[in-house]
Scaffold this motif. Structure first.
Motif, PDB file in Angstrom:
ATOM      1  N   ALA A  72       0.827  -1.208   0.000  1.00 31.82           N
ATOM      2  CA  ALA A  72       0.000   0.000   0.000  1.00 31.82           C
ATOM      3  C   ALA A  72       0.863   1.259   0.000  1.00 31.82           C
ATOM      4  O   ALA A  72       0.554   2.234  -0.702  1.00 31.82           O
ATOM      5  N   ILE A  73       1.957   1.236   0.763  1.00 29.24           N
ATOM      6  CA  ILE A  73       2.832   2.416   0.826  1.00 29.24           C
ATOM      7  C   ILE A  73       3.521   2.649  -0.521  1.00 29.24           C
ATOM      8  O   ILE A  73       3.547   3.770  -1.048  1.00 29.24           O
ATOM      9  N   VAL A  74       4.082   1.585  -1.113  1.00 27.49           N
ATOM     10  CA  VAL A  74       4.808   1.738  -2.389  1.00 27.49           C
ATOM     11  C   VAL A  74       3.841   2.127  -3.511  1.00 27.49           C
ATOM     12  O   VAL A  74       4.146   3.011  -4.327  1.00 27.49           O
ATOM     13  N   ALA A  75       2.675   1.485  -3.570  1.00 27.71           N
ATOM     14  CA  ALA A  75       1.707   1.797  -4.630  1.00 27.71           C
ATOM     15  C   ALA A  75       1.206   3.233  -4.505  1.00 27.71           C
ATOM     16  O   ALA A  75       1.040   3.935  -5.517  1.00 27.71           O
ATOM     17  N   THR A  76       0.982   3.699  -3.275  1.00 26.93           N
ATOM     18  CA  THR A  76       0.542   5.087  -3.078  1.00 26.93           C
ATOM     19  C   THR A  76       1.634   6.065  -3.489  1.00 26.93           C
ATOM     20  O   THR A  76       1.353   7.089  -4.138  1.00 26.93           O
ATOM     21  N   ALA A 135       4.959  -7.268  -9.683  1.00 25.20           N
ATOM     22  CA  ALA A 135       3.686  -7.303 -10.413  1.00 25.20           C
ATOM     23  C   ALA A 135       2.551  -6.754  -9.546  1.00 25.20           C
ATOM     24  O   ALA A 135       1.676  -6.024 -10.045  1.00 25.20           O
ATOM     25  N   LEU A 136       2.564  -7.099  -8.258  1.00 23.03           N
ATOM     26  CA  LEU A 136       1.549  -6.558  -7.352  1.00 23.03           C
ATOM     27  C   LEU A 136       1.633  -5.033  -7.283  1.00 23.03           C
ATOM     28  O   LEU A 136       0.608  -4.341  -7.306  1.00 23.03           O
ATOM     29  N   VAL A 137       2.858  -4.510  -7.188  1.00 21.92           N
ATOM     30  CA  VAL A 137       3.038  -3.059  -7.100  1.00 21.92           C
ATOM     31  C   VAL A 137       2.515  -2.375  -8.371  1.00 21.92           C
ATOM     32  O   VAL A 137       1.809  -1.356  -8.303  1.00 21.92           O
ATOM     33  N   ILE A 138       2.853  -2.943  -9.532  1.00 17.48           N
ATOM     34  CA  ILE A 138       2.399  -2.340 -10.799  1.00 17.48           C
ATOM     35  C   ILE A 138       0.871  -2.325 -10.869  1.00 17.48           C
ATOM     36  O   ILE A 138       0.249  -1.301 -11.200  1.00 17.48           O
ATOM     37  N   THR A 139       0.255  -3.435 -10.554  1.00 18.97           N
ATOM     38  CA  THR A 139      -1.204  -3.536 -10.656  1.00 18.97           C
ATOM     39  C   THR A 139      -1.902  -2.645  -9.637  1.00 18.97           C
ATOM     40  O   THR A 139      -2.876  -1.958  -9.967  1.00 18.97           O
ATOM     41  N   HIS A 140      -1.398  -2.621  -8.415  1.00 17.86           N
ATOM     42  CA  HIS A 140      -2.023  -1.765  -7.403  1.00 17.86           C
ATOM     43  C   HIS A 140      -1.824  -0.285  -7.728  1.00 17.86           C
ATOM     44  O   HIS A 140      -2.678   0.543  -7.407  1.00 17.86           O
ATOM     45  N   THR A 141      -0.694   0.053  -8.355  1.00 20.91           N
ATOM     46  CA  THR A 141      -0.491   1.445  -8.766  1.00 20.91           C
ATOM     47  C   THR A 141      -1.526   1.848  -9.810  1.00 20.91           C
ATOM     48  O   THR A 141      -2.053   2.974  -9.773  1.00 20.91           O
ATOM     49  N   VAL A 142      -1.836   0.938 -10.736  1.00 23.27           N
ATOM     50  CA  VAL A 142      -2.878   1.210 -11.733  1.00 23.27           C
ATOM     51  C   VAL A 142      -4.225   1.451 -11.052  1.00 23.27           C
ATOM     52  O   VAL A 142      -4.990   2.345 -11.437  1.00 23.27           O
ATOM     53  N   VAL A 143      -4.506   0.678 -10.021  1.00 26.81           N
ATOM     54  CA  VAL A 143      -5.776   0.811  -9.309  1.00 26.81           C
ATOM     55  C   VAL A 143      -5.823   2.099  -8.480  1.00 26.81           C
ATOM     56  O   VAL A 143      -6.864   2.760  -8.384  1.00 26.81           O
ATOM     57  N   CYS A 144      -4.681   2.480  -7.893  1.00 29.12           N
ATOM     58  CA  CYS A 144      -4.643   3.655  -7.002  1.00 29.12           C
ATOM     59  C   CYS A 144      -4.516   4.973  -7.762  1.00 29.12           C
ATOM     60  O   CYS A 144      -4.945   6.025  -7.254  1.00 29.12           O
ATOM     61  N   LEU A 145      -3.923   4.939  -8.948  1.00 28.39           N
ATOM     62  CA  LEU A 145      -3.644   6.170  -9.696  1.00 28.39           C
ATOM     63  C   LEU A 145      -4.884   7.052  -9.891  1.00 28.39           C
ATOM     64  O   LEU A 145      -4.790   8.287  -9.740  1.00 28.39           O
ATOM     65  N   PRO A 146      -6.056   6.521 -10.230  1.00 28.94           N
ATOM     66  CA  PRO A 146      -7.223   7.401 -10.438  1.00 28.94           C
ATOM     67  C   PRO A 146      -7.593   8.241  -9.219  1.00 28.94           C
ATOM     68  O   PRO A 146      -8.103   9.352  -9.374  1.00 28.94           O
ATOM     69  N   TYR A 147      -7.347   7.733  -8.014  1.00 29.14           N
ATOM     70  CA  TYR A 147      -7.711   8.499  -6.817  1.00 29.14           C
ATOM     71  C   TYR A 147      -6.829   9.754  -6.693  1.00 29.14           C
ATOM     72  O   TYR A 147      -7.317  10.842  -6.362  1.00 29.14           O
ATOM     73  N   ILE A 148      -5.514   9.592  -6.937  1.00 23.42           N
ATOM     74  CA  ILE A 148      -4.623  10.754  -6.906  1.00 23.42           C
ATOM     75  C   ILE A 148      -5.000  11.724  -8.026  1.00 23.42           C
ATOM     76  O   ILE A 148      -5.103  12.943  -7.816  1.00 23.42           O
ATOM     77  N   LEU A 149      -5.208  11.196  -9.228  1.00 20.77           N
ATOM     78  CA  LEU A 149      -5.516  12.038 -10.388  1.00 20.77           C
ATOM     79  C   LEU A 149      -6.809  12.814 -10.162  1.00 20.77           C
ATOM     80  O   LEU A 149      -6.881  14.017 -10.454  1.00 20.77           O
ATOM     81  N   ARG A 150      -7.808  12.145  -9.640  1.00 25.38           N
ATOM     82  CA  ARG A 150      -9.122  12.780  -9.461  1.00 25.38           C
ATOM     83  C   ARG A 150      -9.067  13.894  -8.425  1.00 25.38           C
ATOM     84  O   ARG A 150      -9.590  15.000  -8.650  1.00 25.38           O
ATOM     85  N   GLY A 193      -6.152  11.975  -1.881  1.00 26.78           N
ATOM     86  CA  GLY A 193      -5.809  10.904  -2.821  1.00 26.78           C
ATOM     87  C   GLY A 193      -4.961   9.826  -2.178  1.00 26.78           C
ATOM     88  O   GLY A 193      -5.189   8.629  -2.406  1.00 26.78           O
ATOM     89  N   CYS A 194      -3.984  10.238  -1.355  1.00 28.84           N
ATOM     90  CA  CYS A 194      -3.133   9.251  -0.670  1.00 28.84           C
ATOM     91  C   CYS A 194      -3.953   8.404   0.298  1.00 28.84           C
ATOM     92  O   CYS A 194      -3.734   7.188   0.412  1.00 28.84           O
ATOM     93  N   LEU A 195      -4.870   9.046   1.013  1.00 33.77           N
ATOM     94  CA  LEU A 195      -5.699   8.308   1.970  1.00 33.77           C
ATOM     95  C   LEU A 195      -6.542   7.246   1.259  1.00 33.77           C
ATOM     96  O   LEU A 195      -6.545   6.069   1.651  1.00 33.77           O
ATOM     97  N   PHE A 196      -7.227   7.642   0.200  1.00 37.91           N
ATOM     98  CA  PHE A 196      -8.056   6.687  -0.545  1.00 37.91           C
ATOM     99  C   PHE A 196      -7.190   5.607  -1.202  1.00 37.91           C
ATOM    100  O   PHE A 196      -7.583   4.433  -1.249  1.00 37.91           O
ATOM    101  N   SER A 197      -6.036   5.989  -1.739  1.00 42.98           N
ATOM    102  CA  SER A 197      -5.161   5.028  -2.402  1.00 42.98           C
ATOM    103  C   SER A 197      -4.659   3.975  -1.427  1.00 42.98           C
ATOM    104  O   SER A 197      -4.679   2.774  -1.717  1.00 42.98           O
ATOM    105  N   PHE A 198      -4.192   4.430  -0.262  1.00 42.23           N
ATOM    106  CA  PHE A 198      -3.653   3.496   0.729  1.00 42.23           C
ATOM    107  C   PHE A 198      -4.727   2.503   1.175  1.00 42.23           C
ATOM    108  O   PHE A 198      -4.494   1.286   1.203  1.00 42.23           O
ATOM    109  N   LEU A 199      -5.909   3.020   1.522  1.00 42.46           N
ATOM    110  CA  LEU A 199      -6.969   2.132   2.009  1.00 42.46           C
ATOM    111  C   LEU A 199      -7.465   1.199   0.915  1.00 42.46           C
ATOM    112  O   LEU A 199      -7.782   0.035   1.171  1.00 42.46           O
ATOM    113  N   THR A 200      -7.535   1.696  -0.324  1.00 40.79           N
ATOM    114  CA  THR A 200      -7.967   0.849  -1.440  1.00 40.79           C
ATOM    115  C   THR A 200      -6.981  -0.286  -1.681  1.00 40.79           C
ATOM    116  O   THR A 200      -7.367  -1.447  -1.884  1.00 40.79           O
ATOM    117  N   SER A 201      -5.691   0.028  -1.657  1.00 37.18           N
ATOM    118  CA  SER A 201      -4.674  -1.002  -1.862  1.00 37.18           C
ATOM    119  C   SER A 201      -4.649  -1.986  -0.699  1.00 37.18           C
ATOM    120  O   SER A 201      -4.545  -3.204  -0.910  1.00 37.18           O
TER     121      SER A 201
END
Length: 266
Positions: A72-76, A135-150, A193-201
């Motif tokens: 969660a930390i690395v993906a965020t 692979a987990l980091v790459i995939t979770h980053t894809v999932v978390c990226l929209p929260y930061i962007l939004r 965005g970081c809060l939502f990304s961390f919890l989502t991951s």
């Protein structure tokens, strides 16, 4: 007047029942996590912390907890490195491709997680990464990226261009303008965005399940595997700890940035 009071009473009753319907299952799980019995049942016969101790005695839970935290930390962090520059550029871009690119980057929010997991496993296996923490980091980053962007885009679009233009006119370089003007103004968006990304991951199961192995098992995957063979209150204790983590994160965010400012950002 009486009709107004009756309407208010009905509205209050409806809202109270709605919150009770939403919160009651969570409160039951929290109570069961403190049971002294060896099985999950409500009401509980007595109070005990034995199932919280069980979490740290069962090594797969401890290992999975560490993997989930690191993931969660690395993906965020990666989502911030990619999402913040993209947000700043796309929010002020006049290109006809900006909206299309923004929609593309936000698309993981509207796609089923199981589809993202299966597609990621297929693609990453074809390029030689396969089942691994990378692979987990790459995939979770894809999932978390929209929260930061939004969140960052929403905040940045509300900032007048004149703030940055004034700094540039006074001689500030682009880097200094970003550090001294832009970054302080978009901090609430980054925090949200970081809060939502961390919890989502941290809570993600559908994507993580495709990359499960002895070294990459996340906490939700281990919890699901554990429940397939036994269902004691240690799962309720883990759920209570996850709930406590979310509450602590919200309290810290409120103390540092203010929940109302983060709500505006989203």
């Amino acid at each position: 007047m009486r009709r107004g009071l009756l309407s208010d009473a009905l509205l209050f009753g409806f809202v109270a029942l709605f919150f009770l319907f939403m919160l009651a299952p969570i409160l039951v799980v929290v109570v069961i996590s403190f049971t002294s019995a060896g099985f999950a049942a409500f009401p509980i016969p007595g109070w005990s912390l034995r199932w919280f101790v069980r979490i740290f005695e069962y090594q797969p839970f401890v290992d999975a907890l560490f993997v989930s935290f690191m993931l969660a930390i690395v993906a965020t962090a990666l989502s911030c490195l990619i999402g913040i520059p993209a947000s700043l550029h796309l929010a002020r871009s006049n290109s006809r491709w900006a909206n299309a690119l923004t929609t593309f980057l936000l698309s993981p929010l509207s796609m089923p997680m199981i589809v993202i997991g299966f597609a990621s496993l297929f693609f990453l296996s074809r390029i030689g990464i396969g089942v691994s923490f990378t692979a987990l980091v790459i995939t979770h980053t894809v999932v978390c990226l929209p929260y930061i962007l939004r969140t960052v885009t929403a905040v940045y679009r509300g900032i007048p261009r004149s703030y940055e233009e004034s700094a540039r006119i006074l001689g500030a370089s682009p880097l200094v303008t970003f550090r001294e003007v832009t970054l302080p103004l978009i901090r609430s968006g980054i925090a949200a965005g970081c809060l939502f990304s961390f919890l989502t991951s941290f809570d993600n199961l559908p994507v993580s399940y495709f990359f499960a192995s002895a070294q990459t098992n996340t906490l939700p995957v281990v919890m699901l595997s554990y429940m397939e063979h036994q269902f004691d209150p240690s799962i309720a204790a883990l759920s209570t700890l996850q709930l406590a983590l979310a509450v602590v994160a919200l309290v810290v965010a409120d103390r540092v940035y203010g929940i109302h400012r983060m709500a505006v950002a989203t």
